[in-house]
Design a protein around this motif. Structure first.
Motif, PDB file in Angstrom:
ATOM      1  N   GLU A  10       0.832  -1.213   0.000  1.00 33.06           N
ATOM      2  CA  GLU A  10       0.000   0.000   0.000  1.00 33.06           C
ATOM      3  C   GLU A  10       0.864   1.259   0.000  1.00 33.06           C
ATOM      4  O   GLU A  10       0.531   2.244  -0.656  1.00 33.06           O
ATOM      5  N   VAL A  11       1.983   1.196   0.740  1.00 32.79           N
ATOM      6  CA  VAL A  11       2.892   2.345   0.767  1.00 32.79           C
ATOM      7  C   VAL A  11       3.425   2.608  -0.634  1.00 32.79           C
ATOM      8  O   VAL A  11       3.401   3.742  -1.140  1.00 32.79           O
ATOM      9  N   ILE A  12       3.867   1.541  -1.282  1.00 34.42           N
ATOM     10  CA  ILE A  12       4.458   1.680  -2.617  1.00 34.42           C
ATOM     11  C   ILE A  12       3.411   2.204  -3.608  1.00 34.42           C
ATOM     12  O   ILE A  12       3.664   3.140  -4.377  1.00 34.42           O
ATOM     13  N   ALA A  13       2.225   1.584  -3.554  1.00 40.56           N
ATOM     14  CA  ALA A  13       1.167   1.995  -4.494  1.00 40.56           C
ATOM     15  C   ALA A  13       0.778   3.455  -4.273  1.00 40.56           C
ATOM     16  O   ALA A  13       0.583   4.206  -5.233  1.00 40.56           O
ATOM     17  N   ALA A  14       0.681   3.866  -2.998  1.00 39.33           N
ATOM     18  CA  ALA A  14       0.260   5.245  -2.706  1.00 39.33           C
ATOM     19  C   ALA A  14       1.309   6.251  -3.174  1.00 39.33           C
ATOM     20  O   ALA A  14       0.967   7.295  -3.728  1.00 39.33           O
ATOM     21  N   ILE A  15       2.578   5.924  -2.969  1.00 41.64           N
ATOM     22  CA  ILE A  15       3.635   6.853  -3.398  1.00 41.64           C
ATOM     23  C   ILE A  15       3.662   6.945  -4.926  1.00 41.64           C
ATOM     24  O   ILE A  15       3.789   8.023  -5.501  1.00 41.64           O
ATOM     25  N   SER A  17       1.163   6.436  -6.907  1.00 42.13           N
ATOM     26  CA  SER A  17      -0.042   7.083  -7.434  1.00 42.13           C
ATOM     27  C   SER A  17      -0.005   8.593  -7.200  1.00 42.13           C
ATOM     28  O   SER A  17      -0.698   9.346  -7.865  1.00 42.13           O
ATOM     29  N   GLY A  18       0.832   9.040  -6.268  1.00 39.93           N
ATOM     30  CA  GLY A  18       0.984  10.476  -6.017  1.00 39.93           C
ATOM     31  C   GLY A  18      -0.227  11.075  -5.324  1.00 39.93           C
ATOM     32  O   GLY A  18      -1.081  10.362  -4.797  1.00 39.93           O
ATOM     33  N   GLY A  19      -0.312  12.401  -5.345  1.00 41.86           N
ATOM     34  CA  GLY A  19      -1.461  13.088  -4.771  1.00 41.86           C
ATOM     35  C   GLY A  19      -1.569  12.933  -3.265  1.00 41.86           C
ATOM     36  O   GLY A  19      -0.589  12.610  -2.577  1.00 41.86           O
ATOM     37  N   PRO A  20      -2.758  13.145  -2.711  1.00 40.82           N
ATOM     38  CA  PRO A  20      -2.945  13.118  -1.256  1.00 40.82           C
ATOM     39  C   PRO A  20      -2.573  11.777  -0.616  1.00 40.82           C
ATOM     40  O   PRO A  20      -2.135  11.747   0.528  1.00 40.82           O
ATOM     41  N   LYS A  21      -2.758  10.685  -1.351  1.00 40.49           N
ATOM     42  CA  LYS A  21      -2.415   9.363  -0.793  1.00 40.49           C
ATOM     43  C   LYS A  21      -0.924   9.284  -0.474  1.00 40.49           C
ATOM     44  O   LYS A  21      -0.515   8.700   0.527  1.00 40.49           O
ATOM     45  N   ARG A  22      -0.130   9.855  -1.366  1.00 43.28           N
ATOM     46  CA  ARG A  22       1.324   9.859  -1.138  1.00 43.28           C
ATOM     47  C   ARG A  22       1.634  10.625   0.137  1.00 43.28           C
ATOM     48  O   ARG A  22       2.453  10.212   0.949  1.00 43.28           O
ATOM     49  N   GLN A  23       0.950  11.757   0.318  1.00 42.00           N
ATOM     50  CA  GLN A  23       1.186  12.569   1.517  1.00 42.00           C
ATOM     51  C   GLN A  23       0.825  11.794   2.778  1.00 42.00           C
ATOM     52  O   GLN A  23       1.522  11.858   3.781  1.00 42.00           O
ATOM     53  N   GLU A  24      -0.265  11.058   2.694  1.00 37.28           N
ATOM     54  CA  GLU A  24      -0.700  10.268   3.857  1.00 37.28           C
ATOM     55  C   GLU A  24       0.343   9.225   4.243  1.00 37.28           C
ATOM     56  O   GLU A  24       0.656   9.055   5.422  1.00 37.28           O
ATOM     57  N   VAL A  25       0.867   8.500   3.248  1.00 33.48           N
ATOM     58  CA  VAL A  25       1.821   7.442   3.616  1.00 33.48           C
ATOM     59  C   VAL A  25       3.165   8.023   4.052  1.00 33.48           C
ATOM     60  O   VAL A  25       3.845   7.431   4.883  1.00 33.48           O
ATOM     61  N   ILE A  26       3.507   9.189   3.511  1.00 33.04           N
ATOM     62  CA  ILE A  26       4.755   9.814   3.976  1.00 33.04           C
ATOM     63  C   ILE A  26       4.600  10.195   5.452  1.00 33.04           C
ATOM     64  O   ILE A  26       5.499   9.997   6.262  1.00 33.04           O
ATOM     65  N   ARG A  27       3.434  10.682   5.792  1.00 32.79           N
ATOM     66  CA  ARG A  27       3.161  11.010   7.197  1.00 32.79           C
ATOM     67  C   ARG A  27       3.216   9.734   8.048  1.00 32.79           C
ATOM     68  O   ARG A  27       3.751   9.731   9.151  1.00 32.79           O
ATOM     69  N   PHE A  28       2.660   8.675   7.500  1.00 28.73           N
ATOM     70  CA  PHE A  28       2.675   7.387   8.203  1.00 28.73           C
ATOM     71  C   PHE A  28       4.123   6.936   8.452  1.00 28.73           C
ATOM     72  O   PHE A  28       4.467   6.520   9.560  1.00 28.73           O
TER      73      PHE A  28
END
Lengths: 198, 262
Positions: A10-15, A17-28
């Motif tokens: 999920e981390v890899i996919a979110a990064i 895919s970019g956008g807000p999801k990337r920001q969320e996992v970076i925060r995680f």
């Protein structure tokens, strides 16, 4: 109050895919206290202080983000292990440069399979200076369009974020900004040669 | 191939999206055409330059987050906008300075830019439930000559000078008949100063005293101080459960609502 958790996939996919999801996992990733403390422990045991450890943790996240987006991350490695490995290499490189050579390796359970050298992980100061001098000639709005595009935002999202009337207008502006950057680069062959020699 | 097509092909090549014969053909062209090769190099450098922008932005965002954590940990207080503002007797909002509010607002906007709606829930809840605190009037019964013995502390608080009001109330001795009342006021000064740990300890003293005049208020505000301090420990749970179980408690409904939002 439940904290969001993410699997490596999920981390890899979110990064990617970019956008807000990337920001969320970076925060995680940033909030992974256990990993952060391991990195700080490694740095403080090897001539650094707490602040150095935090810096390495930040730099590691930056490199991890980039390497995942650029498909340089090998998915057989765990994200945590990879991040730890990056931070360790970055710090080892820094203390070698400072002439503090004695390393107390941390034989933890963290993966240490990645052998990429730090020079390949981050831009050098010289590269940064040159790239900054080039991209700095673009207007802020152009910089933002290109940044969002590179982070895989859709043209619709870019239009919304920057107030363009449509995705088509965002696309047109992105192309214009990209061309401007290329023209700036073309005008500075000496700087380009320096970068090509890296 | 027109300029736009060439542009797109180079981008696709650098993104690793060209496959099979398309990739082989393009690589062949690059080898044979030095102008095209130079163009590919320029595109590559442009991508690195954009990458540097992303890297710089992320570094800034991580540093902002560290600053935020550090501020919370050390309880350094320079953001009055975080706490419900003190109000004067006439309800006029007092502010320490425009600059500090703008600085606080700027920090918050920057953080929201990165984290959007992920803003810290404990502090959101604290802001939601802490409704400020109005100190008593300095002149009792509207009589200008009947000045409250704590007037200096009240006025400092109303002026937003929390350090001064803290110093005042801290120095009220235990033997003073108004000691417990002073502790209650002191707790609020600490809340406004974002020293949540000290606020919790101070309200805790009033709770321990079981002074019927102040105990329920002190319980509620100690709970909020613990919430703001992200300290949802045994004391927090005991206080919350007590207020929920006691239907006659002045803060029973608020405690129930808060519990539902946790």
């Amino acid at each position: 109050m439940k904290a969001d958790t993410y699997t490596d996939k999920e981390v890899i996919a979110a990064i990617k895919s970019g956008g807000p999801k990337r920001q969320e996992v970076i925060r995680f990733l940033y909030q992974d206290a256990s990993l952060k403390s391991k990195i700080i422990q490694f740095v403080t045991r090897n001539s650094g202080n707490y602040h150095d450890g935090e810096d390495m943790f930040h730099e590691g996240i930056i490199v991890l983000d980039r390497n995942i987006r650029q498909n340089k991350f090998k998915e057989e490695t765990s994200v945590q292990g990879y991040l730890y490995s990056i931070c360790r290499f970055l710090w080892m490189n820094q203390i070698r440069k400072q002439g503090k050579v004695t390393l107390k390796e941390d034989h933890s359970e963290m993966d240490s399979t990645d052998t990429t050298t730090p020079e390949q992980l981050l831009f050098t100061d010289e590269q940064k200076e040159i790239l900054q001098s080039l991209v700095g000639q673009l207007g802020e709005r152009c910089q933002k369009i290109l940044e969002l595009w590179k982070l895989s935002y859709s043209m619709e999202e870019i239009a919304q974020e920057l107030g363009f009337s449509s995705a088509a207008m965002a696309r047109k502006n992105k192309y214009r900004c990209h061309k401007s950057l290329l023209e700036i680069i073309k005008k500075h062959p000496k700087l380009v040669n320096t970068l090509k020699e890296r | 191939m027109d300029a736009q097509q060439q542009f797109d092909t180079i981008e696709a090549y650098l993104a690793g999206e060209l496959k099979g014969s398309a990739l082989a053909d393009f690589e062949q062209q690059v080898k044979a055409d030095t102008t095209l090769a130079a163009l590919v190099d320029e595109h590559h450098i442009a991508q690195d330059a954009i990458e540097l922008l992303i890297e710089s932005d992320l570094r800034k965002e991580l540093n902002l987050l560290r600053e935020k954590d550090s501020t919370r940990t050390t309880k350094v207080v320079e953001m009055p906008a975080r706490v419900a503002p003190a109000t004067t007797a006439s309800g006029t909002i007092k502010r320490r300075s425009l600059f500090s509010i703008l600085a606080a607002a700027a920090s918050v906007i920057l953080l929201i830019g990165f984290f959007g709606s992920q803003f810290d829930s404990s502090n959101n809840l604290f802001d939601e439930y802490y409704d400020g605190y109005q100190m008593p009037e300095s002149n009792r019964s509207g009589d200008a000559t009947d000045v409250h013995p704590f007037a200096i502390g009240f006025e400092a608080y109303k002026a937003g000078n929390y350090e001064e009001s803290i110093n005042f109330f801290k120095n009220i001795p235990m033997e003073d008949k108004g000691y417990r009342e002073a502790q209650l006021h002191l707790g609020h000064c600490y809340l406004h100063n974002e020293n949540y740990s000290a606020a919790s300890t101070t309200f805790g003293k009033v709770v321990e005293s079981q002074d019927i005049r102040f105990v329920e208020k002190a319980e509620w505000y100690q709970l909020l101080a613990l919430l703001a301090n992200k300290q949802q420990d045994a004391t927090f749970k005991t206080l919350l459960n007590k207020m929920i179980d006691d239907k006659g408690h002045s803060y029973h409904q608020k405690a129930q609502k808060l519990n539902a939002e946790l």
